[in-house]
Design an enzyme around this catalytic site. Structure first.
Site, PDB file in Angstrom:
ATOM      1  N   HIS A   1      27.018   5.326 -28.086  1.00  0.00           N
ATOM      2  CA  HIS A   1      25.745   6.056 -27.954  1.00  0.00           C
ATOM      3  C   HIS A   1      25.778   7.316 -28.804  1.00  0.00           C
ATOM      4  CE1 HIS A   1      27.574   8.930 -25.069  1.00  0.00           C
ATOM      5  NE2 HIS A   1      28.102   7.902 -24.441  1.00  0.00           N
TER       6      HIS A   1
ATOM      7  N   TYR B   1      34.711   4.570 -23.697  1.00  0.00           N
ATOM      8  CA  TYR B   1      34.569   3.477 -22.721  1.00  0.00           C
ATOM      9  C   TYR B   1      35.478   2.341 -23.199  1.00  0.00           C
ATOM     10  CZ  TYR B   1      30.529   6.480 -22.373  1.00  0.00           C
ATOM     11  OH  TYR B   1      29.715   7.595 -22.288  1.00  0.00           O
TER      12      TYR B   1
ATOM     13  N   GLU C   1      27.131  15.109 -25.045  1.00  0.00           N
ATOM     14  CA  GLU C   1      27.678  14.148 -24.094  1.00  0.00           C
ATOM     15  C   GLU C   1      28.500  13.036 -24.736  1.00  0.00           C
ATOM     16  OE1 GLU C   1      24.623  11.573 -22.313  1.00  0.00           O
ATOM     17  OE2 GLU C   1      23.124  12.863 -23.230  1.00  0.00           O
TER      18      GLU C   1
ATOM     19  N   ARG D   1      32.810  10.270 -19.684  1.00  0.00           N
ATOM     20  CA  ARG D   1      31.773  11.012 -20.417  1.00  0.00           C
ATOM     21  C   ARG D   1      31.752  12.420 -19.839  1.00  0.00           C
ATOM     22  NH1 ARG D   1      27.981   7.626 -20.097  1.00  0.00           N
ATOM     23  NH2 ARG D   1      26.635   8.339 -18.408  1.00  0.00           N
TER      24      ARG D   1
ATOM     25  N   HIS E   1      20.577  14.580 -26.950  1.00  0.00           N
ATOM     26  CA  HIS E   1      19.114  14.391 -26.934  1.00  0.00           C
ATOM     27  C   HIS E   1      18.499  15.694 -26.471  1.00  0.00           C
ATOM     28  CE1 HIS E   1      19.266  13.921 -22.517  1.00  0.00           C
ATOM     29  NE2 HIS E   1      20.298  13.122 -22.701  1.00  0.00           N
TER      30      HIS E   1
ATOM     31  N   ASP F   1      20.850  17.539 -16.598  1.00  0.00           N
ATOM     32  CA  ASP F   1      21.458  16.266 -17.027  1.00  0.00           C
ATOM     33  C   ASP F   1      22.951  16.498 -17.266  1.00  0.00           C
ATOM     34  OD1 ASP F   1      22.008  13.767 -17.983  1.00  0.00           O
ATOM     35  OD2 ASP F   1      20.876  13.973 -19.843  1.00  0.00           O
TER      36      ASP F   1
ATOM     37  N   GLU G   1      29.204  15.785 -20.078  1.00  0.00           N
ATOM     38  CA  GLU G   1      27.873  16.155 -20.583  1.00  0.00           C
ATOM     39  C   GLU G   1      27.458  17.532 -20.079  1.00  0.00           C
ATOM     40  OE1 GLU G   1      24.676  13.556 -19.236  1.00  0.00           O
ATOM     41  OE2 GLU G   1      23.376  14.289 -20.844  1.00  0.00           O
TER      42      GLU G   1
ATOM     43  N   ASP H   1      26.762  10.741 -13.569  1.00  0.00           N
ATOM     44  CA  ASP H   1      25.762  11.293 -14.487  1.00  0.00           C
ATOM     45  C   ASP H   1      24.529  11.535 -13.634  1.00  0.00           C
ATOM     46  OD1 ASP H   1      23.817  11.820 -16.393  1.00  0.00           O
ATOM     47  OD2 ASP H   1      24.441  10.201 -17.743  1.00  0.00           O
TER      48      ASP H   1
ATOM     49  N   HIS I   1      24.263   2.661 -18.285  1.00  0.00           N
ATOM     50  CA  HIS I   1      23.196   2.981 -17.327  1.00  0.00           C
ATOM     51  C   HIS I   1      23.419   2.264 -15.999  1.00  0.00           C
ATOM     52  CE1 HIS I   1      20.203   4.572 -20.582  1.00  0.00           C
ATOM     53  NE2 HIS I   1      21.158   5.419 -20.286  1.00  0.00           N
TER      54      HIS I   1
ATOM     55  N   HIS J   1      15.033  12.723 -21.400  1.00  0.00           N
ATOM     56  CA  HIS J   1      15.105  12.480 -22.849  1.00  0.00           C
ATOM     57  C   HIS J   1      13.827  13.102 -23.387  1.00  0.00           C
ATOM     58  CE1 HIS J   1      17.858   8.818 -21.940  1.00  0.00           C
ATOM     59  NE2 HIS J   1      18.498   9.952 -21.878  1.00  0.00           N
TER      60      HIS J   1
ATOM     61  N   ASP K   1       0.814  -1.216   0.000  1.00  0.00           N
ATOM     62  CA  ASP K   1       0.000   0.000   0.000  1.00  0.00           C
ATOM     63  C   ASP K   1       0.852   1.272   0.000  1.00  0.00           C
ATOM     64  OD1 ASP K   1       0.973  -0.280   2.507  1.00  0.00           O
ATOM     65  OD2 ASP K   1      -0.930   0.095   3.550  1.00  0.00           O
TER      66      ASP K   1
HETATM   67  N1  GLY Z   1      21.333  10.684 -17.981  1.00  0.00           N
HETATM   68  C1  GLY Z   1      20.905  10.040 -19.137  1.00  0.00           C
HETATM   69  C2  GLY Z   1      21.526  10.604 -20.312  1.00  0.00           C
HETATM   70  O1  GLY Z   1      22.534  11.270 -20.200  1.00  0.00           O
HETATM   71  O2  GLY Z   1      21.054  10.492 -21.390  1.00  0.00           O
HETATM   72 MN    MN Z   2      21.937  12.977 -21.340  1.00  0.00          MN
HETATM   73 MN    MN Z   3      23.196  12.202 -18.441  1.00  0.00          MN
END
Ligand code: GLY
Ligand code: MN
Ligand code: MN
Length: 446
Positions: free
Chosen positions: A357, A396, A392, A413, A361, A278, A415, A267, A250, A368, A47
């Site tokens: 990747h 890797y 970003e 990374r 975005h 982000d 970003e 991140d 992720h 996103h 609940d």
């Molecule tokens: N934090 C998810 C991305 O960078 O797309």
């Molecule tokens: Mn991002």
């Molecule tokens: Mn991110």
């Protein structure tokens, strides 16, 4: 001493929500109606429920943050074009979970023309939709489709009374998403604030980092700062990946100990008034990059900086991504991680072993965010003022036998969040370093 709280930007005005509803209706035929359900509470276990998060499209058009609401837009209706169904006032429930707006509150606080409580929905909705020939709704929303089906059977029954038939339903999401792609000044101010809070949080994590702490302790520092600054929390699950965990795109387990020689990739972005930050930063746990880390970091940083500088009206995300692929591939060849000519390694996609990747975005109410990326199959969408995007790039490096040991398990990374302006761009995520010397200097100031 407690840390400062950043000054908050103004909330989006009731008038702006009204303008958005008007702008959506201006795109619809006069015999149409929009049906847009808000989000419901979701069970976490037994609940207990997750904290409520409003549906972004519903929020964009209303500013209402209560569960179980429904927006109905009726272009041209003399008694008012916007109608909301909302939770019933209920003193017992309100004693447990807090005040509800009720129909009167929706009208008074959100400038909605007319509101009803959900108990009246069945009776009122069929009256409101009578004579509307086409419904616009999110076609992927089962509740909205069920309402349209119900309206259809009511309309069939009404045919005998000479009402025009309901002919069918179309998707409203694309229209709303095209509007959400271009941010207003008030939205950009909220995104800037989400970015600023996120930047503070990253600085804080850099400053407490030391070997022997755990990834979840850095997560705790980051999320503490989000909430200290009045954000509702993270806009998405915080990623804290040390060592080779940084190569898992992720990774959200955040359970490992930080090693003396590791880099750590964070991140993390705050959600402020439903708008997302982000940011990714990658830094050495101990405060000093080693030679291999420094060499790879320089490659990612220069690709990222060149990509940011290319952002202007008319540029495309496809071009920006291609520039990043070019720069990363050249850097990988220079470091001996790829061999041969840059174009050949791009053509055979061998760079994808290290960068799989995309570079950007959209960013907004969703991390996103919605909005098309292409005009059609052949043509990417040109950037325009008011669009907000991430940049970003990353590298890797797997721990494979054919790769020198010094690079094994390094994940980097970087970003930032960027708004397209009339004459170029503006970086929202200032206030957290990304240069090697700047990061080392901040970390030395513990
Ligand atoms: N934090 C998810 C991305 O960078 O797309
Ligand atoms: Mn991002
Ligand atoms: Mn991110």
């Amino acid at each position: 001493m407690l840390p400062d709280v950043l000054p908050r930007p103004p909330a989006i005005s009731v008038a702006e929500y009204q303008e958005r509803r008007d702008a959506l209706m201006a795109q619809l035929p006069s015999n149409a109606a929009v049906l847009l359900p808000g989000a419901a509470l979701m069970t976490r276990s037994r609940d207990s429920e997750f904290a409520f998060r409003q549906d972004s499209d519903f929020y964009y058009l209303t500013g209402i943050r209560e569960p179980d609401a429904l927006l109905v837009l009726l272009p041209g209706r003399a008694e008012g074009e916007s109608v909301v169904f909302c939770q019933d006032r209920d003193p017992t429930m309100e004693a447990w979970t807090g005040r509800r707006l009720g129909a009167a509150g929706v009208v008074a606080e959100h400038a909605i023309d007319q509101a009803f409580e959900n108990a009246d929905r069945e009776a009122q909705l069929s009256e409101l939709l009578a004579g509307r020939e086409v419904l616009y709704l999110p076609l992927d929303n089962a509740d909205a489709v069920a309402l349209a089906e119900e309206a259809f059977s009511v309309a069939q029954a009404g045919l005998k009374r000479g009402r025009p038939p309901l002919k069918g339903w179309l998707d409203v999401s694309q229209l709303i998403h095209a509007m959400r792609l271009i941010k207003s000044d008030a939205e950009i101010a909220l995104l800037r604030h989400a970015a600023l809070v996120s930047a503070h949080a990253h600085c804080r994590a850099m400053q407490v980092s030391r070997p022997g702490l755990s990834e979840y302790q850095l997560q705790a520092e980051v999320e503490h700062e989000f909430m200290w600054q009045g954000a509702s929390g993270p806009a998405y699950s915080t990623i804290v990946g040390s060592g080779a965990n940084a190569c898992v795109l992720h990774y959200i387990e955040n359970s490992a100990l930080l090693g003396e020689d590791d880099l750590v990739l964070i991140d993390a972005g705050a959600e402020f008034e439903l708008y997302a930050g982000d940011i990714t930063r990658t830094f050495p746990v101990s405060g000093r990059f080693n030679d291999a880390q420094r060499a790879l970091y320089r490659v990612v940083l220069s690709a990222q900086e060149r990509a940011v500088s290319a952002i202007q009206p008319g540029a495309t995300l496809a071009d920006i991504h291609q520039g990043v692929v070019q720069d990363l591939t050249a850097g990988l060849i220079e470091l001996g991680l790829l061999e041969g000519e840059v174009q050949a390694r791009i053509d055979d996609e061998s760079y994808r072993r290290f960068y799989l990747h995309s570079t950007s975005h959209w960013l907004g109410l969703d991390v996103h965010d919605v909005g098309a990326y292409r005009l059609d199959e052949q043509s990417p969408l040109p950037l325009a003022p008011g669009m907000v995007l991430t940049v970003e790039p990353g590298l890797y490096i797997p721990s494979d036998d054919d790769i020198p040991d010094a690079y094994h398990g390094i994940g980097i990374r970087i970003e930032d969040n960027v708004v397209v302006t009339n004459d170029g761009h503006h970086v929202l995520t200032t206030g957290v370093p990304k240069g090697i010397e700047e990061i080392e200097a901040l970390m030395a100031k513990k």
